[in-house]
Design a protein around this motif. Structure first.
Motif, PDB file in Angstrom:
ATOM      1  N   THR A 188      16.695   2.221  -3.137  1.00  0.00           N
ATOM      2  CA  THR A 188      15.972   1.617  -1.969  1.00  0.00           C
ATOM      3  C   THR A 188      15.498   0.336  -1.713  1.00  0.00           C
ATOM      4  OG1 THR A 188      13.840   2.433  -2.733  1.00  0.00           O
ATOM      5  CG2 THR A 188      15.185   4.231  -1.657  1.00  0.00           C
ATOM      6  N   GLN A 189      15.266  -0.330  -0.815  1.00  0.00           N
ATOM      7  CA  GLN A 189      14.511  -1.638  -0.712  1.00  0.00           C
ATOM      8  C   GLN A 189      13.344  -1.922  -1.219  1.00  0.00           C
ATOM      9  OE1 GLN A 189      16.448  -4.614   0.027  1.00  0.00           O
ATOM     10  NE2 GLN A 189      14.762  -5.625  -0.786  1.00  0.00           N
ATOM     11  N   ALA A 190      12.552  -0.778  -1.171  1.00  0.00           N
ATOM     12  CA  ALA A 190      11.281  -0.789  -1.698  1.00  0.00           C
ATOM     13  C   ALA A 190      11.179  -0.767  -3.227  1.00  0.00           C
ATOM     14  CB  ALA A 190      10.381   0.624  -1.301  1.00  0.00           C
ATOM     15  N   PHE A 191      12.024  -0.096  -3.831  1.00  0.00           N
ATOM     16  CA  PHE A 191      12.290  -0.028  -5.398  1.00  0.00           C
ATOM     17  C   PHE A 191      12.616  -1.304  -5.665  1.00  0.00           C
ATOM     18  CE2 PHE A 191      14.500   0.154  -9.226  1.00  0.00           C
ATOM     19  CZ  PHE A 191      13.609   0.685 -10.170  1.00  0.00           C
TER      20      PHE A 191
ATOM     21  N   THR B 284       0.732  -1.188   0.004  1.00  0.00           N
ATOM     22  CA  THR B 284      -0.094   0.037   0.150  1.00  0.00           C
ATOM     23  C   THR B 284       0.927   1.338   0.124  1.00  0.00           C
ATOM     24  OG1 THR B 284      -0.002   0.244   2.515  1.00  0.00           O
ATOM     25  CG2 THR B 284      -1.691  -1.140   1.297  1.00  0.00           C
ATOM     26  N   CYS B 285       0.389   2.388  -0.245  1.00  0.00           N
ATOM     27  CA  CYS B 285       0.993   3.738  -0.273  1.00  0.00           C
ATOM     28  C   CYS B 285       1.496   3.923   1.065  1.00  0.00           C
ATOM     29  CB  CYS B 285       0.122   4.790  -0.398  1.00  0.00           C
ATOM     30  SG  CYS B 285      -0.651   5.086  -2.217  1.00  0.00           S
ATOM     31  N   GLU B 286       0.819   3.487   2.338  1.00  0.00           N
ATOM     32  CA  GLU B 286       1.327   3.881   3.578  1.00  0.00           C
ATOM     33  C   GLU B 286       2.782   2.780   3.817  1.00  0.00           C
ATOM     34  OE1 GLU B 286      -1.801   3.531   2.927  1.00  0.00           O
ATOM     35  OE2 GLU B 286      -2.852   5.192   3.315  1.00  0.00           O
ATOM     36  N   GLN B 287       2.492   1.439   3.326  1.00  0.00           N
ATOM     37  CA  GLN B 287       3.666   0.506   3.364  1.00  0.00           C
ATOM     38  C   GLN B 287       4.829   1.147   2.680  1.00  0.00           C
ATOM     39  OE1 GLN B 287       1.660  -2.823   2.345  1.00  0.00           O
ATOM     40  NE2 GLN B 287       1.512  -3.648   4.295  1.00  0.00           N
ATOM     41  N   VAL B 288       4.717   1.693   1.466  1.00  0.00           N
ATOM     42  CA  VAL B 288       5.915   2.333   0.825  1.00  0.00           C
ATOM     43  C   VAL B 288       6.381   3.286   1.528  1.00  0.00           C
ATOM     44  CG1 VAL B 288       6.389   3.453  -1.391  1.00  0.00           C
ATOM     45  CG2 VAL B 288       4.857   1.406  -1.436  1.00  0.00           C
ATOM     46  N   MET B 289       5.530   4.487   2.194  1.00  0.00           N
ATOM     47  CA  MET B 289       5.925   5.539   2.563  1.00  0.00           C
ATOM     48  C   MET B 289       6.896   5.018   3.801  1.00  0.00           C
ATOM     49  SD  MET B 289       2.471   7.722   2.571  1.00  0.00           S
ATOM     50  CE  MET B 289       2.901   8.730   3.966  1.00  0.00           C
TER      51      MET B 289
ATOM     52  N   SER C  71      12.148   4.859   6.437  1.00  0.00           N
ATOM     53  CA  SER C  71      13.206   4.049   7.081  1.00  0.00           C
ATOM     54  C   SER C  71      14.828   4.363   6.605  1.00  0.00           C
ATOM     55  CB  SER C  71      13.047   2.558   7.414  1.00  0.00           C
ATOM     56  OG  SER C  71      13.209   2.083   5.981  1.00  0.00           O
ATOM     57  N   GLU C  72      14.702   4.729   5.165  1.00  0.00           N
ATOM     58  CA  GLU C  72      15.992   4.887   4.517  1.00  0.00           C
ATOM     59  C   GLU C  72      16.173   6.491   4.267  1.00  0.00           C
ATOM     60  OE1 GLU C  72      17.118   2.181   1.506  1.00  0.00           O
ATOM     61  OE2 GLU C  72      15.394   1.199   1.741  1.00  0.00           O
ATOM     62  N   GLY C  73      15.378   7.460   5.130  1.00  0.00           N
ATOM     63  CA  GLY C  73      15.437   8.726   4.983  1.00  0.00           C
ATOM     64  C   GLY C  73      14.921   9.418   3.903  1.00  0.00           C
ATOM     65  N   ILE C  74      14.027   9.101   3.350  1.00  0.00           N
ATOM     66  CA  ILE C  74      13.269   9.644   2.251  1.00  0.00           C
ATOM     67  C   ILE C  74      11.687   9.951   2.456  1.00  0.00           C
ATOM     68  CG2 ILE C  74      12.350   9.424  -0.058  1.00  0.00           C
ATOM     69  CD1 ILE C  74      14.624   7.403  -0.697  1.00  0.00           C
TER      70      ILE C  74
END
Length: 398
Positions: free
Chosen positions: A195-198, A159-164, A169-172
Motif C-alpha cells: 500500500t501507498q500508506a506503508f 493520524t489513525c484516521e488518515q491511515v484508515m 482507498s486500496e480496499g483494506i
C-alpha cells in the motif's frame, strides 16, 4: 475456491524445508512467493500461506492421526489436511490416497492434550510447571488461533484516521483499537506492504502487545536512549516517534543485517535520531552512566509468539531455554552500568515463562543494589488478544 496442482505440489516441498531442512516458515513462504511471481494470484498466495501455517500449527495432531506408514510423509500430511478442511482438490502424483473417513475419526478421537493441541510434550510439561495446568492450557490453546493483524501508526506522518482512509482507498478495512491511541486492526487480511500508506512510512506492522513496550519505557524528547537488542528496529522506531524525533537513540545488535534493515525502515519513517552500532563490549564500557533510558528486549524462547511463528513449537529445544536465561542475565549485567542516576531500564521478552520473566527481574534486584522495580506487566494471549509479552521497568535510585 479452485486449487491448482502447481500450488498443491509446493506445499509438501515447503513442509520439507521447514521440518527437515530447518528453515523458518515465514522465510520458506516468502521464497515460494518469489519463485511463483507472476504465476500465482493473491488468492493462490493466501491459500498457500494459510495452508502451510495451519499444517505447521497442527502438525502433531495431523501426523499422529495418519496410519503409521504415512506418518512424516509431507504429501500424505498435505492430503489429510485438505480432506480435513473439505477442500476440493485435484490429485497430484505424490499423494498416497489417504482415507479421509478413517483419518477424521482418528483426528477427533484423541484425549491426549499434547496431540489435540499439537505441542511437543516438553513444552506442555514446562508450561504446566511454570504457569499451572489450567492457566497453561488456556495459554496454549489461545496460541493456536490466527494472530490478528495490527498496525502501529507513525504520528510523524499522519493520524489513525488518515491511515484508515488511505487503506480504504486500496480496499483494506482498518479499525481503530480503542485501548490504544496509535493502533489499527485490519478486518480483511490483505497485503498491507504494497500500500501507498506503508511505502510512505505512515505505519508499521506490529502486534498490539509489542506496541506496549516502547511507551512503557517512558521516553521523552531530547533524552539519550539505548535500544541494546534492537534487531530490525520495530521498537526503536516506536521510541523515535514517542521522542518526537528529538534526542538520540543508539540501536545496537549483534547482527549487521538487522541493523541495515533498521536503517532502511528509519528512512521510510523519516526518522533521523537513530545511530546504529554493532554490539561491542568496549563501546558499552565507555557509556557508563550516560543513558537516560535503556530498552532490553532480550533474546528469549519466543513461546509467547507461537500464533505468528507456529514452527517455534518444533524448532525450540528445552535446553535452549537454560542457555537463554544465562544470556538474558548477561545482558542485564552489561546494561546496568550504562544508566544515569534516576534513569530507567525496561526488561522485556516475548515469552510466557516466569523463568525468563519475573524470576530474571528478581535475580537482578537481588544482585544489583540501588535499583527499584517500578512496574511489571504480563500480557497473555488468552486474556489480552495479543501475543504473550512481559515487561518490567526498573529505576536506578542511587
Amino acid at each position: 475456491m479452485k486449487v491448482h496442482k502447481p500450488i498443491l505440489s509446493q506445499i509438501p516441498i515447503a513442509l520439507k524445508s521447514i521440518f527437515e531442512d530447518g528453515y523458518y516458515a515465514d522465510k520458506v513462504i516468502e521464497r515460494h512467493f518469489k519463485m511463483s511471481r507472476g504465476k500465482w494470484g493473491s488468492r493462490d498466495r493466501k491459500f498457500f500461506a494459510e495452508s502451510v501455517y495451519d499444517i505447521v500449527r497442527w502438525y502433531r495432531r495431523i501426523n499422529e492421526s495418519l496410519p503409521k506408514p504415512h506418518q512424516n510423509d509431507f504429501s500424505a500430511i498435505t492430503e489429510a489436511y485438505l480432506g480435513l478442511k473439505e477442500i476440493d482438490y485435484p490429485s497430484i502424483e505424490s499423494f498416497v490416497g489417504v482415507n479421509a473417513q478413517f483419518f477424521k475419526e482418528a483426528y477427533d478421537s484423541s484425549n491426549d492434550f499434547g496431540v489435540v493441541a499439537s505441542y511437543p510434550d516438553w513444552i506442555i510439561e514446562r508450561v504446566y510447571k511454570e504457569c499451572g495446568k489450567e492457566k497453561g492450557e488456556h495459554i496454549l490453546n489461545a496460541m493456536n488461533t490466527q494472530a490478528p493483524l495490527y498496525l502501529r501508526v507513525n504520528p510523524l506522518k499522519g493520524t489513525c484516521e488518515q491511515v484508515m482512509q488511505s487503506l480504504k482507498s486500496e480496499g483494506i478495512d482498518a479499525q481503530i483499537v480503542q485501548t490504544s491511541d496509535s493502533a489499527l486492526i485490519i478486518q480483511n487480511r490483505k497485503n498491507v506492504f504494497v500500500t501507498q500508506a506503508f511505502k510512505s512510512g505512515m505505519f508499521e506492522v506490529q502486534d498490539l502487545g509489542s506496541q506496549a513496550i516502547a511507551p512503557f519505557l517512558q521516553p521523552s524528547p531530547k533524552q539519550r536512549v539505548l535500544d541494546l537488542c534492537a534487531g530490525a528496529g520495530g521498537k526503536t522506531l516506536h521510541l523515535a516517534q514517542l521522542m518526537e524525533n528529538k534526542g538520540k537513540i543508539v540501536a545496537t545488535d549483534i547482527h549487521e543485517r538487522k541493523l541495515t534493515e533498521l536503517k532502511r525502515r528509519a528512512r521510510r519513517n523519516q526518522v533521523d535520531l537513530i545511530e546504529t552500532r554493532l554490539a561491542e563490549n568496549k563501546w558499552f564500557k565507555r557509556q557508563k552512566g550516560k543513558m537516560d533510558r535503556i530498552l532490553l528486549d532480550v533474546p528469549c524462547s519466543g513461546l509467547g509468539v507461537i500464533k505468528r511463528n507456529p514452527d517455534t513449537k518444533w524448532k525450540l529445544q528445552e535446553d535452549r531455554i537454560s542457555e537463554l536465561i544465562d544470556i538474558q542475565r548477561g545482558i542485564l549485567k552489561q546494561a546496568a552500568p550504562m544508566i544515569k542516576p534516576e534513569g530507567k531500564l525496561v526488561y522485556s521478552t516475548c515469552s510466557i515463562l516466569p523463568s525468563e520473566n519475573q524470576e530474571q527481574v528478581k535475580w537482578f534486584l537481588e544482585t544489583h543494589e540501588g535499583w527499584d522495580l517500578e512496574e511489571e506487566v504480563s500480557l497473555l494471549p488468552h486474556e489480552n488478544n495479543t501475543d504473550g509479552f512481559y515487561m518490567a521497568r526498573l529505576k536506578l535510585v542511587k
